[in-house]
Enzyme design. Sequence first.
Site, mmCIF file in Angstrom:
data_model
loop_
_atom_site.group_PDB
_atom_site.id
_atom_site.type_symbol
_atom_site.label_atom_id
_atom_site.label_comp_id
_atom_site.label_asym_id
_atom_site.label_seq_id
_atom_site.Cartn_x
_atom_site.Cartn_y
_atom_site.Cartn_z
ATOM 1 N N GLY A 1 23.803 2.325 -23.819
ATOM 2 C CA GLY A 1 23.281 3.645 -23.496
ATOM 3 C C GLY A 1 23.149 3.787 -21.990
ATOM 4 N N GLN B 1 20.079 7.077 -14.098
ATOM 5 C CA GLN B 1 20.535 5.720 -13.751
ATOM 6 C C GLN B 1 21.760 5.728 -12.835
ATOM 7 O OE1 GLN B 1 20.391 4.334 -18.110
ATOM 8 N NE2 GLN B 1 19.972 2.479 -16.937
ATOM 9 N N CYS C 1 17.747 -3.244 -19.911
ATOM 10 C CA CYS C 1 18.155 -1.996 -19.269
ATOM 11 C C CYS C 1 19.073 -2.330 -18.094
ATOM 12 C CB CYS C 1 16.922 -1.245 -18.782
ATOM 13 S SG CYS C 1 17.297 0.304 -17.952
ATOM 14 N N LEU C 2 20.157 -1.582 -17.970
ATOM 15 C CA LEU C 2 21.105 -1.825 -16.878
ATOM 16 C C LEU C 2 20.450 -1.609 -15.510
ATOM 17 C CD1 LEU C 2 24.242 -0.061 -18.432
ATOM 18 C CD2 LEU C 2 23.837 -2.525 -18.261
ATOM 19 N N HIS D 1 14.900 5.104 -25.723
ATOM 20 C CA HIS D 1 14.973 4.422 -24.421
ATOM 21 C C HIS D 1 15.645 5.337 -23.381
ATOM 22 C CE1 HIS D 1 15.974 0.612 -21.970
ATOM 23 N NE2 HIS D 1 16.665 1.572 -21.375
ATOM 24 N N GLU D 2 16.762 5.977 -23.789
ATOM 25 C CA GLU D 2 17.501 6.835 -22.840
ATOM 26 C C GLU D 2 16.723 8.116 -22.528
ATOM 27 O OE1 GLU D 2 19.687 5.319 -21.361
ATOM 28 O OE2 GLU D 2 19.989 3.737 -22.840
ATOM 29 N N HIS E 1 14.186 7.634 -19.911
ATOM 30 C CA HIS E 1 14.706 7.668 -18.539
ATOM 31 C C HIS E 1 14.630 9.094 -17.978
ATOM 32 C CE1 HIS E 1 16.152 3.666 -17.611
ATOM 33 N NE2 HIS E 1 16.856 3.568 -18.725
HETATM 34 NI NI NI Z 1 17.660 1.823 -19.555
#
Ligand code: NI
Length: 163
Positions: free
Chosen positions: A45, A50, A87-88, A129-130, A133
């Site tokens: 995701g 991000q 998370c990236l 989660h997304e 953000h």
């Molecule tokens: Ni994330």
Amino acid sequence: MALKIIKFPHPTLKKKARPVAKVTPAIVKLIDAMIETMHKAPGVGLAAPQVNKSIRVIVVDVGPGPIALVNPEVIEKSGSQIFMEGCLSVPGVEAPVERAALLKVKGLDRDGVEIVVTAEGFMATVLQHEIDHLDGKVFIDRIADPALIKYVAPKNEKKEELL
Ligand code: NI
């Protein structure tokens, strides 16, 4: 074209992202670049903040192919589940996070058409989660017990650096 993923505590990751007025060709281009970036990372995701765009766009792919949601809004949620999350934008960290187990999300797709996505299990967690953000939250904000945070060596980290 793959985009650069910004890392916590970059200020864009802490901002509430603004809604998208219309799914323009520029938004479609961003969606496609975000999908490429997510696959390349690799991740399941990615949210626009991000890649340093403070707008309400997310992409998710937990296996059956990528989906994009513009202005996603949770319209129903129930139950609870815990998954280990990473998370990236927060490399090197994994932790268990409790979230709703069943989820209905309304939003616009890549064509600007309103859709409702029903999700459960891991997909429900990834969507939450997304969407977090977009509200300036990262998963470590939701960890109940910091003792459960696990260190994960980044893929390119040399062994010596761990000593
Ligand atoms: Ni994330």
